[in-house]
Design a protein around this motif. Structure first.
Motif, PDB file in Angstrom:
ATOM      1  N   ASP A 276       1.397  -1.074  -0.247  1.00  0.00           N
ATOM      2  CA  ASP A 276       0.046   0.021   0.089  1.00  0.00           C
ATOM      3  C   ASP A 276       0.786   1.208  -0.409  1.00  0.00           C
ATOM      4  O   ASP A 276       1.737   1.381  -0.098  1.00  0.00           O
ATOM      5  N   ASP A 277       0.023   2.494  -0.379  1.00  0.00           N
ATOM      6  CA  ASP A 277       1.342   3.530  -0.464  1.00  0.00           C
ATOM      7  C   ASP A 277       1.778   3.952   0.658  1.00  0.00           C
ATOM      8  O   ASP A 277       2.824   4.814   1.120  1.00  0.00           O
ATOM      9  N   ALA A 278       0.908   3.659   2.595  1.00  0.00           N
ATOM     10  CA  ALA A 278       1.776   3.805   3.296  1.00  0.00           C
ATOM     11  C   ALA A 278       3.009   3.321   3.441  1.00  0.00           C
ATOM     12  O   ALA A 278       4.451   3.668   4.181  1.00  0.00           O
ATOM     13  N   GLU A 279       3.213   1.895   2.995  1.00  0.00           N
ATOM     14  CA  GLU A 279       4.401   1.242   2.999  1.00  0.00           C
ATOM     15  C   GLU A 279       4.871   1.752   1.906  1.00  0.00           C
ATOM     16  O   GLU A 279       6.917   1.671   2.406  1.00  0.00           O
ATOM     17  N   LEU A 280       4.846   2.297   0.729  1.00  0.00           N
ATOM     18  CA  LEU A 280       6.212   2.921  -0.094  1.00  0.00           C
ATOM     19  C   LEU A 280       6.512   3.925   0.395  1.00  0.00           C
ATOM     20  O   LEU A 280       7.482   4.289   0.143  1.00  0.00           O
ATOM     21  N   GLU A 281       5.463   4.786   1.234  1.00  0.00           N
ATOM     22  CA  GLU A 281       6.438   5.958   1.629  1.00  0.00           C
ATOM     23  C   GLU A 281       7.028   5.564   3.414  1.00  0.00           C
ATOM     24  O   GLU A 281       8.080   5.961   2.792  1.00  0.00           O
ATOM     25  N   ARG A 282       6.677   5.142   3.379  1.00  0.00           N
ATOM     26  CA  ARG A 282       8.210   4.467   4.438  1.00  0.00           C
ATOM     27  C   ARG A 282       9.295   3.635   4.046  1.00  0.00           C
ATOM     28  O   ARG A 282      10.111   4.239   4.272  1.00  0.00           O
ATOM     29  N   VAL A 283       9.440   2.962   2.540  1.00  0.00           N
ATOM     30  CA  VAL A 283      10.214   2.439   1.993  1.00  0.00           C
ATOM     31  C   VAL A 283      10.625   3.428   1.785  1.00  0.00           C
ATOM     32  O   VAL A 283      12.718   3.811   2.170  1.00  0.00           O
ATOM     33  N   VAL A 284      10.615   4.796   1.106  1.00  0.00           N
ATOM     34  CA  VAL A 284      11.368   6.471   0.493  1.00  0.00           C
ATOM     35  C   VAL A 284      12.324   6.617   1.359  1.00  0.00           C
ATOM     36  O   VAL A 284      12.917   7.301   1.223  1.00  0.00           O
ATOM     37  N   THR A 285      11.732   6.418   2.593  1.00  0.00           N
ATOM     38  CA  THR A 285      12.545   8.089   3.308  1.00  0.00           C
ATOM     39  C   THR A 285      13.051   6.723   4.428  1.00  0.00           C
ATOM     40  O   THR A 285      14.125   7.330   5.251  1.00  0.00           O
ATOM     41  N   ALA A 286      13.502   5.649   4.684  1.00  0.00           N
ATOM     42  CA  ALA A 286      13.892   4.354   5.676  1.00  0.00           C
ATOM     43  C   ALA A 286      15.446   4.848   5.057  1.00  0.00           C
ATOM     44  O   ALA A 286      16.078   4.066   4.398  1.00  0.00           O
ATOM     45  N   HIS A 287      16.044   4.758   5.918  1.00  0.00           N
ATOM     46  CA  HIS A 287      17.479   4.311   6.418  1.00  0.00           C
ATOM     47  C   HIS A 287      17.665   3.151   6.336  1.00  0.00           C
ATOM     48  O   HIS A 287      18.581   2.558   6.206  1.00  0.00           O
ATOM     49  N   GLY A 288      16.850   2.451   7.398  1.00  0.00           N
ATOM     50  CA  GLY A 288      16.986   0.635   7.439  1.00  0.00           C
ATOM     51  C   GLY A 288      15.659  -0.522   6.913  1.00  0.00           C
ATOM     52  O   GLY A 288      14.562   0.274   7.404  1.00  0.00           O
ATOM     53  N   SER A 289      15.371  -1.910   7.172  1.00  0.00           N
ATOM     54  CA  SER A 289      14.486  -2.218   7.119  1.00  0.00           C
ATOM     55  C   SER A 289      13.776  -2.152   8.508  1.00  0.00           C
ATOM     56  O   SER A 289      12.717  -2.726   8.358  1.00  0.00           O
ATOM     57  N   LEU A 290      14.635  -1.574   9.804  1.00  0.00           N
ATOM     58  CA  LEU A 290      13.607  -1.404  10.933  1.00  0.00           C
ATOM     59  C   LEU A 290      12.719  -0.099  10.898  1.00  0.00           C
ATOM     60  O   LEU A 290      11.787   0.198  11.833  1.00  0.00           O
ATOM     61  N   ASP A 291      12.517   0.566   9.743  1.00  0.00           N
ATOM     62  CA  ASP A 291      12.257   2.159   9.384  1.00  0.00           C
ATOM     63  C   ASP A 291      10.860   1.048   8.397  1.00  0.00           C
ATOM     64  O   ASP A 291       9.859   2.666   8.156  1.00  0.00           O
ATOM     65  N   VAL A 292      10.725   0.442   8.167  1.00  0.00           N
ATOM     66  CA  VAL A 292       9.426  -0.196   7.202  1.00  0.00           C
ATOM     67  C   VAL A 292       8.926  -0.951   7.889  1.00  0.00           C
ATOM     68  O   VAL A 292       9.234  -1.797   9.091  1.00  0.00           O
ATOM     69  N   SER A 293       7.725  -2.133   7.761  1.00  0.00           N
ATOM     70  CA  SER A 293       6.450  -3.151   7.994  1.00  0.00           C
ATOM     71  C   SER A 293       7.478  -4.154   7.929  1.00  0.00           C
ATOM     72  O   SER A 293       7.912  -4.355   6.565  1.00  0.00           O
ATOM     73  N   GLU A 294       7.424  -5.213   8.889  1.00  0.00           N
ATOM     74  CA  GLU A 294       8.101  -6.884   8.518  1.00  0.00           C
ATOM     75  C   GLU A 294       6.598  -7.223   7.897  1.00  0.00           C
ATOM     76  O   GLU A 294       5.527  -7.438   8.291  1.00  0.00           O
ATOM     77  N   HIS A 295       6.429  -7.862   6.300  1.00  0.00           N
ATOM     78  CA  HIS A 295       5.417  -8.364   5.604  1.00  0.00           C
ATOM     79  C   HIS A 295       5.400  -9.860   6.726  1.00  0.00           C
ATOM     80  O   HIS A 295       6.253 -10.239   7.215  1.00  0.00           O
ATOM     81  N   GLN A 296       3.965  -9.987   5.805  1.00  0.00           N
ATOM     82  CA  GLN A 296       4.144 -11.158   6.721  1.00  0.00           C
ATOM     83  C   GLN A 296       4.496 -12.548   6.513  1.00  0.00           C
ATOM     84  O   GLN A 296       5.445 -12.455   4.982  1.00  0.00           O
TER      85      GLN A 296
END
Lengths: 749, 132
Positions: free
Chosen positions: A437-457
């Protein structure tokens, strides 16, 4: 706590240093824990009969192990062997560092040498000589660099965005790997898409088990391969689940699909796998590199890969690593020179490991600079990581060596990361592999690393990976999906990487694609270094690019903080300053630009506040104060001394606009003083007040305790000196000849 | 045929054809979208790899040239065959007879250099007691 009996606080302190986490060992040749010249290394020898190699390093062909046998059949050139083996080791070592014998002649002679001979020659070189040999012998003139792009949860959009960041920074090969093998196809696909967003032509790789890696390449989801491991003893080679013949056929398999490939080896591997046979690390690596050449690999990744910590644990380990890198170049191979696995907890030690190679140059300075945070590096932390990029860029700027990277700010990176993540999301959706979803895409764009994004199932990425294999999805499907979803530029670039397979130009030694898709290889861009003024030199435009780092501040920027404080105090000149007879006064001498062009001291106090505190301190001691401006000198000693000579008490306090202050007395030499606070960034309001009080007490003939600065280990120079230079420049612009001026101080209400 | 010069992508972009006879510029996004171009159209031609082998030889690396010539031979085999050949040569995967079968298969497909490599492997694997 008291130190234990017989120990010092200093040695207890040493235990807290990061270097104390590194454990090193004495040499232990029986286990292969020896960098150079093990007592068990064979004497170099060769025997040629009827145009065939029948003896290598003391072993006759009946006793050849698989490595010897392969080298005899494909490696050592029988036409050159006797000539090359008869050469004096030291004379040949000198040829490597000097400029009398050209690179091509050295390559011709090494073709006839055995591993023991090559190892023995390289053991003769000092670190500096190895650097000289590296500069002369590497295959490609223009250095390049490889990144690791991974994350701990195999998040495909994050892989794509981080690939785009890496290419924007200048990386030309991107290597990924996965904690879960089934994720590999998905991660390879994401890497391929992201890698082509900022510029065309970066090569991508997914390091997994040999057969899976080949399969990803055959499908066009990767564009090169590197994890084709070879080892220096027969047993370890077999334990690695290959033989020289299977590796040679694997190399040909990659060639058959127009895929770039290099082998990998590196000291310490045989020790870790318990099969070093008591041989030195450099000798075993010589067998690896010789096999690499013999099997027809265009290049090798070696020196500081998985075994780096073993090599790092023995004396001369880092010299051995550099010798391995040089060795690859002696065999005419593309040298992808380690600096990969982190080799120390100490920043000083890991930097010292890498710096000589950076200065010497290499086909690939790193075989895996961690472009992502160390916690996301699923290979394990690299010797340099995303955390270190700014340090690396600064070192590159300091020395002007070609470190290949460039500084990029968010204004460049964020749009590229967004484009990469969007393109990857669109392809995964179009191919019905995964949705985000869009929210996850936004998190990815600004992330420093994977701690800043969601963990998928759990299992979602693995199922997408399975689907790529089962549905036989290839690069062509990626091109179609990109185009359908409107990512025409990326579709064209991914397709161009596929088209390049028709030509196979990147199968030649040291081949990379530049950002304009021209091929730089040992054939188009051969290293021609032969001393000063030759070989690769960064162009002026490139030097300019290197100079632009995040921490760079122009004079204008450095001084921008001054203007908002203009007028914080009003200092009016009322005429030439006179000497007054009253013995109960302190004169405060201010510098030419103080409260004229300089308004903020280095500690962040305004000059008005610093002066107010000083005057208040003098007043508190019941002593009179007046202010004079010294206009003919910006030297603090001269300012203080001049003021002291105007003071009825003979005592003065001098201060510059940047905040440095001293107490002076008229009978002292100009450059002497009673008290000096030289570290202006550390002088706070209370200390200026104390300086005022101490000046007053000196005026009364007392001997006050000096004002102490707070304890600080921070180096002030790197942080403040650029600003000091800018402020001193302002002072000097306000210089004018003439006598000191009496100043009337008023405070704006 | 035009003179082929390295890099081919620069000097001979229009001359080089894939195994299905397509030039690089005939591999278009539009044709991929309408399905007239597939992954098979992007397979490197064996003759191109042989030409690269000559470049490698001129560059002083006969082993790289050999590898590219073996690659040229394998270019005409399917992905599955290539994966299978490689796997068969790995330790403990095959008997002598099975490797001989692979060599024969390679020879039948015109892959003489690859077959020679397999024969060599049989000899040395046997001598070292790795296979029977």
């Amino acid at each position: 706590m008291e130190p234990a009996e017989g120990t010092s606080r200093r040695s207890a302190f040493y235990e807290t240093r990061t270097i104390s986490r590194d454990v090193v060992v004495p040499e232990y040749p029986e286990l292969g824990l020896i960098a150079f010249d093990s007592p068990n290394d064979p004497e170099p020898s060769v025997r040629v009969e009827g145009g065939r190699i029948v003896e290598i390093d003391g072993r006759g062909e009946a006793e050849f192990d698989l490595i010897d046998a392969f080298l005899a059949a494909h490696g050592i050139n029988p036409a050159v062997a006797e000539e090359a083996m008869a050469l004096d080791d030291l004379s040949f070592a000198r040829m490597l560092c000097g400029h009398d014998v050209p690179r091509t002649e050295i390559l011709r002679l090494v073709e006839g040498m055995t591993p023991a001979k090559v190892a023995r020659i390289l053991s003769l070189l000092s670190p500096l000589e190895l650097m000289q040999a590296m500069a002369k012998m590497r295959a490609r003139r223009t250095p390049s660099i490889q990144a690791h792009v991974t994350n701990r949860i195999d998040h495909p959009l994050l892989i794509a965005a981080d690939a785009a960041s890496a290419v924007a920074l200048g990386f030309r090969e991107l290597e990924t790997t996965v904690p879960v093998l089934r994720d590999a196809p998905l991660v390879a696909l994401a890497l391929l898409i992201g890698s082509q967003v900022p510029a065309p032509g970066a090569l991508t790789q997914c390091s997994v088990e040999e057969k899976t890696e080949l399969e990803l390449g055959l499908r066009g989801l990767t564009t090169y391969a590197e994890t084709v491991s070879v080892y220096g003893t027969e047993q370890v080679f077999l334990d690695g689940d290959d033989t020289p013949w299977s590796k040679a056929l694997l190399a040909s398999s990659y060639a058959s699909r127009g895929l770039k490939m290099r082998f990998t080896s590196g000291s310490g591997a045989e020790v870790l796998m318990g099969g070093a046979e008591g041989k030195s690390m450099l000798y075993l690596e010589a067998r690896c590199v010789a096999i690499t050449r013999a099997a027809g690999s265009q290049g090798t990744q070696n020196g500081g890969i998985d075994g780096i910590n073993v090599t790092g644990s023995v004396p001369n380990g880092m010299r051995e690593i550099l010798a391995e890198n040089v060795m690859a170049t002696l065999y005419g191979l593309e040298s992808c020179t380690g600096n990969d696995t982190q080799m120390s907890a100490s920043d000083i030690r890991r930097t010292a490991h890498t710096l000589p190679l950076l200065l010497a140059g290499s086909d690939f300075l790193f075989s895996g600079f961690g472009s992502i945070p160390s916690y996301d590096n699923t290979f394990g932390a690299s010797n340099f990581n995303a955390e270190d990029i700014d340090d690396y860029l600064m070192v590159q700027r300091d020395w002007g060596f070609e470190g290949v990277l460039r500084s990029q700010g968010d204004e460049t990176l964020l749009p590229l990361r967004r484009r990469a993540a969007e393109a990857c999301r669109a392809v995964l959706d179009e191919l019905e592999l995964m949705t985000f979803d869009d929210a996850e895409l936004e998190r990815v764009v600004t992330a420093h690393g994977s701690l800043d994004v969601s963990e998928h199932q759990t299992d979602e990425t693995a199922r997408a990976g399975d689907a790529i294999i089962e549905r036989e999805i290839t690069a062509v499907d990626v091109v179609r999906a990109l185009s359908i979803r409107g990512f025409e530029l990326e579709a064209e670039r991914v397709l161009e990487m596929t088209r390049q397979r028709l030509f196979g130009d990147h199968l030649q030694t040291s081949a990379i694609f530049a950002e304009d898709m021209s091929v730089l290889s040992a054939l188009t861009d051969p290293n021609d270094y032969a001393g000063p003024g030759t070989g690769y030199r960064p162009a002026p435009s490139r030097l300019d690019e290197m100079a632009r780092v995040r921490q760079e501040r122009s004079h204008v920027e450095l001084l921008a903080e001054q203007a908002p404080h203009a007028g914080c105090v009003v200092l009016t000149e009322t005429g030439p300053a006179s000497v007054r007879p009253r013995p109960d006064e302190v004169v405060v001498g201010i510098s030419p630009a103080f409260g004229v062009d300089v308004w903020l001291t280095l500690s962040g106090l305004t000059v008005g506040e610093a002066l107010r505190q000083i005057l208040a301190g003098i007043e508190e001691e019941g002593v009179a104060a007046r202010v004079v401006r010294v206009t003919h000198s910006l030297d603090l000693g001269m300012i203080g001394w001049t003021a002291a000579n105007l003071s009825g008490s003979g005592v003065a306090l001098g201060i510059q606009g940047k905040g440095t202050a001293l107490i002076h007395r008229a009978d002292l030499p100009t450059l002497a003083n009673l008290e000096l606070l030289s570290m202006a960034p550390l002088i706070d309001a209370s200390r200026y007040r104390l300086m005022g009080r101490n000046a007053a007490r000196n005026a009364r003939g007392e001997k006050p305790s000096p004002v102490l600065l707070p304890e600080s280990g921070e180096p002030m120079g790197p942080r403040y000196h650029a600003k000091v230079v800018a402020l001193i420049n302002r002072e000097s612009q306000c210089l004018r000849p003439g006598d000191p001026q009496e100043i009337e101080v008023t405070w704006p209400s | 045929m035009a003179e082929l010069r390295y890099p081919l992508g620069q000097h001979n972009r229009a001359d080089i054809r894939s195994q299905t006879g397509k030039s690089a510029d005939e591999l278009t996004v539009a044709d991929i979208r309408n399905g007239t171009i597939t992954a098979d159209d992007a397979a490197v031609d064996p003759d191109t790899l042989r030409r690269q082998a000559e470049f490698a030889e001129q560059g002083g690396n006969p082993q790289l040239a050999d590898n590219l010539r073996r690659g040229a031979e394998l270019a005409l085999f399917s992905d599955d065959d290539v994966l299978r050949f490689y796997d068969a040569l790995r330790p403990g995967r095959s008997s002598v007879a099975e490797l001989q079968g692979i060599a024969a298969e390679l020879e039948a497909g015109g892959a003489e250099r690859c077959a020679a490599l397999v024969h060599e492997a049989i000899a040395h694997y046997s001598r070292r007691g790795l296979i029977s």
